[in-house]
Design a protein around this motif. Structure first.
Motif, PDB file in Angstrom:
ATOM      1  N   GLY A  30      -4.588  35.215 -18.712  1.00  6.55           N
ATOM      2  CA  GLY A  30      -4.683  36.055 -17.530  1.00  6.55           C
ATOM      3  C   GLY A  30      -3.335  36.673 -17.208  1.00  6.55           C
ATOM      4  O   GLY A  30      -2.592  37.079 -18.097  1.00  6.55           O
ATOM      5  N   ALA A  31      -3.008  36.717 -15.924  1.00  6.82           N
ATOM      6  CA  ALA A  31      -1.771  37.351 -15.488  1.00  6.82           C
ATOM      7  C   ALA A  31      -0.545  36.501 -15.806  1.00  6.82           C
ATOM      8  O   ALA A  31       0.553  37.015 -15.959  1.00  6.82           O
ATOM      9  N   ILE A  32      -0.741  35.196 -15.911  1.00  2.00           N
ATOM     10  CA  ILE A  32       0.385  34.286 -16.124  1.00  2.00           C
ATOM     11  C   ILE A  32       0.582  34.074 -17.620  1.00  2.00           C
ATOM     12  O   ILE A  32      -0.337  33.629 -18.311  1.00  2.00           O
ATOM     13  N   PRO A  33       1.773  34.392 -18.142  1.00  3.31           N
ATOM     14  CA  PRO A  33       2.024  34.226 -19.580  1.00  3.31           C
ATOM     15  C   PRO A  33       1.857  32.783 -20.036  1.00  3.31           C
ATOM     16  O   PRO A  33       2.045  31.839 -19.258  1.00  3.31           O
ATOM     17  N   ALA A  34       1.506  32.606 -21.288  1.00  3.22           N
ATOM     18  CA  ALA A  34       1.235  31.273 -21.845  1.00  3.22           C
ATOM     19  C   ALA A  34       2.456  30.366 -21.811  1.00  3.22           C
ATOM     20  O   ALA A  34       2.318  29.145 -21.705  1.00  3.22           O
ATOM     21  N   ASP A  35       3.677  30.929 -21.890  1.00  2.00           N
ATOM     22  CA  ASP A  35       4.866  30.084 -21.914  1.00  2.00           C
ATOM     23  C   ASP A  35       5.306  29.610 -20.522  1.00  2.00           C
ATOM     24  O   ASP A  35       6.208  28.797 -20.406  1.00  2.00           O
ATOM     25  N   VAL A  36       4.663  30.098 -19.463  1.00  3.95           N
ATOM     26  CA  VAL A  36       4.987  29.655 -18.104  1.00  3.95           C
ATOM     27  C   VAL A  36       4.343  28.301 -17.870  1.00  3.95           C
ATOM     28  O   VAL A  36       3.149  28.124 -18.057  1.00  3.95           O
ATOM     29  N   ARG A  37       5.165  27.334 -17.482  1.00  3.95           N
ATOM     30  CA  ARG A  37       4.672  25.969 -17.275  1.00  3.95           C
ATOM     31  C   ARG A  37       4.471  25.621 -15.810  1.00  3.95           C
ATOM     32  O   ARG A  37       3.658  24.768 -15.487  1.00  3.95           O
ATOM     33  N   THR A  38       5.278  26.228 -14.931  1.00  2.00           N
ATOM     34  CA  THR A  38       5.156  25.930 -13.506  1.00  2.00           C
ATOM     35  C   THR A  38       5.068  27.226 -12.714  1.00  2.00           C
ATOM     36  O   THR A  38       5.523  28.277 -13.152  1.00  2.00           O
ATOM     37  N   LEU A  39       4.501  27.104 -11.520  1.00  7.09           N
ATOM     38  CA  LEU A  39       4.259  28.258 -10.670  1.00  7.09           C
ATOM     39  C   LEU A  39       4.590  27.871  -9.234  1.00  7.09           C
ATOM     40  O   LEU A  39       4.245  26.776  -8.788  1.00  7.09           O
ATOM     41  N   GLU A  63       0.142  24.354 -12.864  1.00  6.58           N
ATOM     42  CA  GLU A  63       0.992  23.343 -12.246  1.00  6.58           C
ATOM     43  C   GLU A  63       1.850  24.030 -11.198  1.00  6.58           C
ATOM     44  O   GLU A  63       2.651  24.913 -11.505  1.00  6.58           O
ATOM     45  N   LEU A  64       1.700  23.608  -9.952  1.00  6.77           N
ATOM     46  CA  LEU A  64       2.405  24.228  -8.837  1.00  6.77           C
ATOM     47  C   LEU A  64       3.537  23.337  -8.360  1.00  6.77           C
ATOM     48  O   LEU A  64       3.369  22.129  -8.231  1.00  6.77           O
ATOM     49  N   VAL A  65       4.687  23.962  -8.113  1.00  7.51           N
ATOM     50  CA  VAL A  65       5.842  23.251  -7.576  1.00  7.51           C
ATOM     51  C   VAL A  65       6.413  24.065  -6.429  1.00  7.51           C
ATOM     52  O   VAL A  65       6.217  25.276  -6.354  1.00  7.51           O
ATOM     53  N   HIS A  75      10.725  28.790 -17.786  1.00 10.74           N
ATOM     54  CA  HIS A  75       9.277  28.653 -17.931  1.00 10.74           C
ATOM     55  C   HIS A  75       8.597  28.562 -16.567  1.00 10.74           C
ATOM     56  O   HIS A  75       7.629  27.836 -16.393  1.00 10.74           O
ATOM     57  N   HIS A  76       9.116  29.322 -15.611  1.00  5.96           N
ATOM     58  CA  HIS A  76       8.622  29.269 -14.237  1.00  5.96           C
ATOM     59  C   HIS A  76       8.269  30.679 -13.769  1.00  5.96           C
ATOM     60  O   HIS A  76       8.938  31.648 -14.114  1.00  5.96           O
ATOM     61  N   SER A 107      -7.070  41.774   4.102  1.00  9.82           N
ATOM     62  CA  SER A 107      -6.589  42.300   2.820  1.00  9.82           C
ATOM     63  C   SER A 107      -5.188  41.800   2.514  1.00  9.82           C
ATOM     64  O   SER A 107      -4.458  41.355   3.391  1.00  9.82           O
ATOM     65  N   GLY A 108      -4.860  41.883   1.251  1.00  5.78           N
ATOM     66  CA  GLY A 108      -3.546  41.473   0.793  1.00  5.78           C
ATOM     67  C   GLY A 108      -3.407  41.767  -0.691  1.00  5.78           C
ATOM     68  O   GLY A 108      -4.318  42.314  -1.322  1.00  5.78           O
ATOM     69  N   ALA A 109      -2.275  41.391  -1.234  1.00  3.87           N
ATOM     70  CA  ALA A 109      -2.007  41.642  -2.651  1.00  3.87           C
ATOM     71  C   ALA A 109      -1.147  40.517  -3.214  1.00  3.87           C
ATOM     72  O   ALA A 109      -0.492  39.783  -2.469  1.00  3.87           O
ATOM     73  N   LEU A 110      -1.162  40.406  -4.519  1.00  2.00           N
ATOM     74  CA  LEU A 110      -0.363  39.418  -5.232  1.00  2.00           C
ATOM     75  C   LEU A 110       0.598  40.128  -6.172  1.00  2.00           C
ATOM     76  O   LEU A 110       0.300  41.203  -6.682  1.00  2.00           O
ATOM     77  N   MET A 111       1.738  39.498  -6.400  1.00  2.00           N
ATOM     78  CA  MET A 111       2.687  39.997  -7.381  1.00  2.00           C
ATOM     79  C   MET A 111       3.267  38.798  -8.119  1.00  2.00           C
ATOM     80  O   MET A 111       3.629  37.794  -7.489  1.00  2.00           O
ATOM     81  N   LEU A 112       3.330  38.878  -9.434  1.00  2.00           N
ATOM     82  CA  LEU A 112       3.865  37.792 -10.249  1.00  2.00           C
ATOM     83  C   LEU A 112       5.249  38.183 -10.740  1.00  2.00           C
ATOM     84  O   LEU A 112       5.442  39.248 -11.314  1.00  2.00           O
ATOM     85  N   GLU A 113       6.213  37.291 -10.497  1.00  7.69           N
ATOM     86  CA  GLU A 113       7.598  37.509 -10.902  1.00  7.69           C
ATOM     87  C   GLU A 113       7.998  36.424 -11.897  1.00  7.69           C
ATOM     88  O   GLU A 113       7.793  35.240 -11.653  1.00  7.69           O
ATOM     89  N   VAL A 114       8.528  36.850 -13.032  1.00  3.57           N
ATOM     90  CA  VAL A 114       9.023  35.928 -14.052  1.00  3.57           C
ATOM     91  C   VAL A 114      10.435  36.368 -14.417  1.00  3.57           C
ATOM     92  O   VAL A 114      10.675  37.537 -14.714  1.00  3.57           O
ATOM     93  N   ASP A 115      11.382  35.447 -14.384  1.00  5.22           N
ATOM     94  CA  ASP A 115      12.792  35.735 -14.692  1.00  5.22           C
ATOM     95  C   ASP A 115      13.347  36.877 -13.844  1.00  5.22           C
ATOM     96  O   ASP A 115      14.106  37.710 -14.319  1.00  5.22           O
ATOM     97  N   GLY A 116      12.958  36.938 -12.582  1.00  4.57           N
ATOM     98  CA  GLY A 116      13.460  37.956 -11.666  1.00  4.57           C
ATOM     99  C   GLY A 116      12.869  39.341 -11.870  1.00  4.57           C
ATOM    100  O   GLY A 116      13.295  40.292 -11.224  1.00  4.57           O
ATOM    101  N   LYS A 117      11.886  39.471 -12.736  1.00  2.00           N
ATOM    102  CA  LYS A 117      11.261  40.771 -13.002  1.00  2.00           C
ATOM    103  C   LYS A 117       9.785  40.716 -12.639  1.00  2.00           C
ATOM    104  O   LYS A 117       9.102  39.738 -12.919  1.00  2.00           O
ATOM    105  N   MET A 118       9.317  41.802 -12.022  1.00  3.40           N
ATOM    106  CA  MET A 118       7.912  41.885 -11.696  1.00  3.40           C
ATOM    107  C   MET A 118       7.116  42.055 -12.992  1.00  3.40           C
ATOM    108  O   MET A 118       7.382  42.940 -13.786  1.00  3.40           O
ATOM    109  N   LEU A 119       6.147  41.152 -13.202  1.00  3.52           N
ATOM    110  CA  LEU A 119       5.375  41.161 -14.427  1.00  3.52           C
ATOM    111  C   LEU A 119       3.962  41.704 -14.214  1.00  3.52           C
ATOM    112  O   LEU A 119       3.389  42.338 -15.093  1.00  3.52           O
TER     113      LEU A 119
END
Length: 167
Positions: A30-39, A63-65, A75-76, A107-119
């Motif tokens: 899905g939206a979360i890359p396979a190498d991401v281990r925690t969220l 896995e949420l932290v 990997h976060h 209403s609302g929206a989601l944004m996923l950030e990995v390594d400081g970049k919007m993914l």
């Protein structure tokens, strides 16, 4: 009629062979890359809503932290939740001009950030429902609260679906 069915099947097979997947179908994460281990989840949603979102994501195997407890930043991912103010607007009036029906929009929206970049961004996720005014203020307030709770649950379900599918 049978020819149309075969044409539809052929079109779907062509789409899947080129790498396109229908929402909710596909082997990816899905939206979360396979190498991401925690969220971690941050945003302006109220605590009850964030808890509902966390619970649903945990049940989906994420896995949420807490944002401050990240041990492996490589990997976060950070999931930003932005909730818009609830809209409550009149739709119908009686002959005296008093509103008899209101529409509530959550209403609302989601944004996923990995390594400081919007993914990834979900786009606007919106749920709405109507309240028909009858009874006194306590009855109206109870109906409004019940509808808001229902819309929040529906929104969380839609949000998790978007994260899971990546669309």
């Amino acid at each position: 009629m049978i020819a149309r069915g075969f044409a539809t099947m052929a079109a779907l097979l062509m789409l899947t062979s080129c790498g396109y997947h229908l929402v909710g179908h596909g082997g990816g994460t899905g939206a979360i890359p396979a190498d991401v281990r925690t969220l971690s989840i941050v945003g302006n949603a109220d605590q009850l809503q964030l808890d509902m979102l966390r619970q649903r994501l945990r049940s989906e195997r994420y896995e949420l932290v807490a944002a401050g407890q990240v041990h492996d930043a490589a990997h976060h991912a950070l999931l930003h939740v932005r909730i818009s103010p609830v809209a409550f607007v009149p739709l119908a009036y009686d002959v005296t001009g008093i509103a008899t029906q209101y529409r509530m929009t959550f209403s609302g929206a989601l944004m996923l950030e990995v390594d400081g970049k919007m993914l990834w961004q979900s786009g606007l996720i919106q749920r709405q429902g109507d309240i028909y005014i009858s009874g006194g203020p306590a009855s109206i307030d109870a109906s409004r609260t019940r509808l808001l709770n229902d819309l929040q649950k529906q929104w969380v379900s839609d949000a998790v679906g978007r994260v899971r599918s990546g669309f």
